[in-house]
Write a protein that holds these residues in place. Structure first.
Motif, short mmCIF file in Angstrom:
data_model
loop_
_atom_site.label_atom_id
_atom_site.label_comp_id
_atom_site.label_asym_id
_atom_site.label_seq_id
_atom_site.Cartn_x
_atom_site.Cartn_y
_atom_site.Cartn_z
N HIS A 186 0.85 -1.19 0.00
CA HIS A 186 0.00 0.00 0.00
C HIS A 186 0.88 1.24 0.00
CE1 HIS A 186 -3.11 -2.77 1.97
NE2 HIS A 186 -3.65 -2.38 0.83
N SER A 187 0.51 2.20 -0.83
CA SER A 187 1.26 3.44 -0.92
C SER A 187 0.30 4.52 -1.41
CB SER A 187 2.45 3.27 -1.88
OG SER A 187 3.25 4.43 -1.90
N THR A 188 0.86 5.68 -1.72
CA THR A 188 0.11 6.78 -2.29
C THR A 188 0.85 7.30 -3.50
OG1 THR A 188 -0.72 7.40 -0.10
CG2 THR A 188 -0.92 9.04 -1.84
N LEU A 189 0.16 7.49 -4.59
CA LEU A 189 0.77 7.99 -5.81
C LEU A 189 -0.04 9.18 -6.30
CD1 LEU A 189 3.04 7.46 -7.89
CD2 LEU A 189 1.39 6.09 -9.19
N PHE A 190 0.61 10.34 -6.35
CA PHE A 190 -0.04 11.59 -6.76
C PHE A 190 -1.32 11.84 -5.96
CE2 PHE A 190 2.09 9.99 -10.71
CZ PHE A 190 3.14 10.90 -10.69
N GLY A 191 -1.22 11.57 -4.65
CA GLY A 191 -2.31 11.85 -3.74
C GLY A 191 -3.42 10.83 -3.70
N ARG A 192 -3.28 9.73 -4.45
CA ARG A 192 -4.32 8.71 -4.47
C ARG A 192 -3.80 7.41 -3.88
NH1 ARG A 192 -7.38 8.34 -10.11
NH2 ARG A 192 -8.74 7.16 -8.72
N PRO A 193 -4.64 6.69 -3.13
CA PRO A 193 -4.21 5.40 -2.58
C PRO A 193 -3.82 4.43 -3.69
CG PRO A 193 -6.25 6.12 -1.55
CD PRO A 193 -6.01 7.03 -2.72
N LEU A 194 -2.79 3.65 -3.44
CA LEU A 194 -2.26 2.73 -4.45
C LEU A 194 -2.08 1.36 -3.82
CD1 LEU A 194 -0.76 2.28 -7.28
CD2 LEU A 194 1.33 2.70 -5.98
N HIS A 195 -2.49 0.32 -4.55
CA HIS A 195 -2.23 -1.06 -4.15
C HIS A 195 -1.48 -1.73 -5.29
CE1 HIS A 195 -3.23 -5.43 -3.80
NE2 HIS A 195 -2.89 -5.18 -2.56
N LEU A 196 -0.27 -2.24 -5.01
CA LEU A 196 0.54 -2.91 -6.02
C LEU A 196 0.63 -4.38 -5.65
CD1 LEU A 196 2.29 -2.23 -8.55
CD2 LEU A 196 4.27 -2.17 -7.02
N PRO A 197 -0.06 -5.28 -6.39
CA PRO A 197 -0.10 -6.69 -6.02
C PRO A 197 1.18 -7.42 -6.43
CG PRO A 197 -1.35 -6.34 -8.03
CD PRO A 197 -0.90 -4.98 -7.58
N ASN A 198 1.49 -8.49 -5.70
CA ASN A 198 2.62 -9.34 -6.07
C ASN A 198 2.23 -10.80 -5.91
OD1 ASN A 198 3.75 -10.63 -3.45
ND2 ASN A 198 3.60 -8.47 -2.89
N ALA A 199 3.02 -11.67 -6.51
CA ALA A 199 2.79 -13.11 -6.43
C ALA A 199 4.14 -13.82 -6.44
CB ALA A 199 1.93 -13.61 -7.59
N HIS A 200 4.23 -14.89 -5.68
CA HIS A 200 5.44 -15.72 -5.66
C HIS A 200 5.09 -17.07 -5.03
CE1 HIS A 200 5.84 -14.99 -1.31
NE2 HIS A 200 5.78 -13.68 -1.55
N PRO A 201 5.95 -18.07 -5.19
CA PRO A 201 5.69 -19.36 -4.54
C PRO A 201 5.66 -19.21 -3.01
CG PRO A 201 7.42 -19.56 -6.19
CD PRO A 201 7.17 -18.10 -6.02
N ARG A 202 5.17 -20.25 -2.34
CA ARG A 202 5.17 -20.22 -0.88
C ARG A 202 6.60 -20.03 -0.36
NH1 ARG A 202 1.01 -24.72 1.64
NH2 ARG A 202 -0.77 -24.26 0.26
N TRP A 203 6.70 -19.24 0.71
CA TRP A 203 8.01 -19.01 1.30
C TRP A 203 8.62 -20.30 1.85
CZ3 TRP A 203 10.77 -14.82 0.73
CH2 TRP A 203 10.15 -13.57 0.54
N PRO A 204 9.87 -20.62 1.51
CA PRO A 204 10.60 -21.64 2.26
C PRO A 204 11.23 -20.96 3.48
CG PRO A 204 11.90 -20.94 0.35
CD PRO A 204 10.61 -20.15 0.33
N LEU A 205 10.67 -21.18 4.65
CA LEU A 205 11.07 -20.46 5.86
C LEU A 205 11.91 -21.34 6.78
CD1 LEU A 205 7.74 -18.61 6.72
CD2 LEU A 205 9.81 -17.60 5.73
N HIS A 206 12.85 -20.70 7.46
CA HIS A 206 13.68 -21.35 8.47
C HIS A 206 13.64 -20.51 9.74
CE1 HIS A 206 16.15 -23.94 5.57
NE2 HIS A 206 15.44 -23.15 4.78
#
Length: 264
Positions: A186-206
């Motif tokens: 979530h951010s703001t661009l030129f005064g308007r709320p912005l949502h930039l989606p992402n996708a990736h495989p499940r995290w391999p967590l340790h």
């Protein structure tokens, strides 16, 4: 704080959208996730308009995430080998917008390449800063991250982190999913709320042992100083990532979820 227009969607361990036509591609490698709990009212004023702190059991979190960015690319073009590969350390908060989409809010993003920093600041209004940085893996398997800020400041703001990765987390819990399964910013661009989606495989967590942490990036980002050691320290070898086109409306769907009680 103003509540979202609709309830927050579920925490999903898989991305709700595969993003077949990416705006950006990249890989995140050798990540250290450090997190501290905070009262949501302490950070509500630091979030973009239209978002509120995302909480788990009444608290929210500030994350200090250090890693190697690898081969940032536009659209489906091959990633750039030099300018698109660099160490990065970010300070992030957790958010929910009016459509119920969970995300992160970056308070600062230190990176070691000036041109990507300038582009991210000018094109997406993200708070990237130019820093001297290094990521090193020791012969004992430890991973160390160092940064010292150059521009725009505060000059000299720094971090030094060393972790020792442990055994893989075969079944991450509710907190681990809450902190890492984030499918947009979530951010703001030129005064308007912005949502930039992402996708990736499940995290391999340790699980990871924190051997050293000397930093002032969190307070430099305007976030209250953490009290005590982090409540969560994780490591991941990394994932390939796709970012979709920015959006201001519409609610992201969900496929595979972890409910608020931690059960799938």
């Amino acid at each position: 704080m103003t509540a979202p227009a609709v309830p927050a969607g579920p925490v999903t361990v898989d991305a709700p959208d595969r993003i077949a036509r990416p705006l950006l591609t990249q890989s995140w490698l050798d990540l250290a996730f450090l997190h501290w709990a905070l009262p949501p009212e302490d950070v509500a004023g630091l979030l973009p308009e239209g978002t509120v702190p995302d909480t788990l059991d009444g608290v929210t979190y500030v994350g200090l995430v250090a890693f190697r960015m690898h081969r940032v690319g536009w659209f489906r073009l091959p990633g750039i080998p030099y300018l698109g590969s660099f160490p990065e350390t970010n300070v992030r908060l957790y958010s929910v917008d009016a459509q119920g989409r969970r995300g992160v809010v970056f308070r600062s993003l230190d990176a070691s390449r000036l041109i990507p920093v300038a582009l991210a600041r000018s094109c997406f209004r993200l708070p990237y800063v130019w820093s001297r940085m290094a990521v090193r893996t020791g012969p004992d398997g430890t991973v160390s991250y160092a940064s010292s800020r150059r521009w725009p400041g505060p000059r000299g703001a720094r971090s030094r982190i060393t972790v020792r990765p442990g055994e893989p987390l075969t079944e991450p819990g509710e907190l681990e999913h809450f902190l890492t399964a984030r499918w947009g910013l979530h951010s703001t661009l030129f005064g308007r709320p912005l949502h930039l989606p992402n996708a990736h495989p499940r995290w391999p967590l340790h699980r990871a042992e924190l051997l050293d942490c000397d930093e002032d990036l969190i307070t430099a980002a305007g976030v209250p100083a953490p009290q005590g050691p982090p409540v969560s320290v994780l490591y991941s070898p990394g994932v390939p990532v796709r970012f979709g086109a920015p959006a201001s409306g519409g609610r992201a769907g969900a496929r595979t979820g972890v409910r608020r009680d931690g059960r799938g």
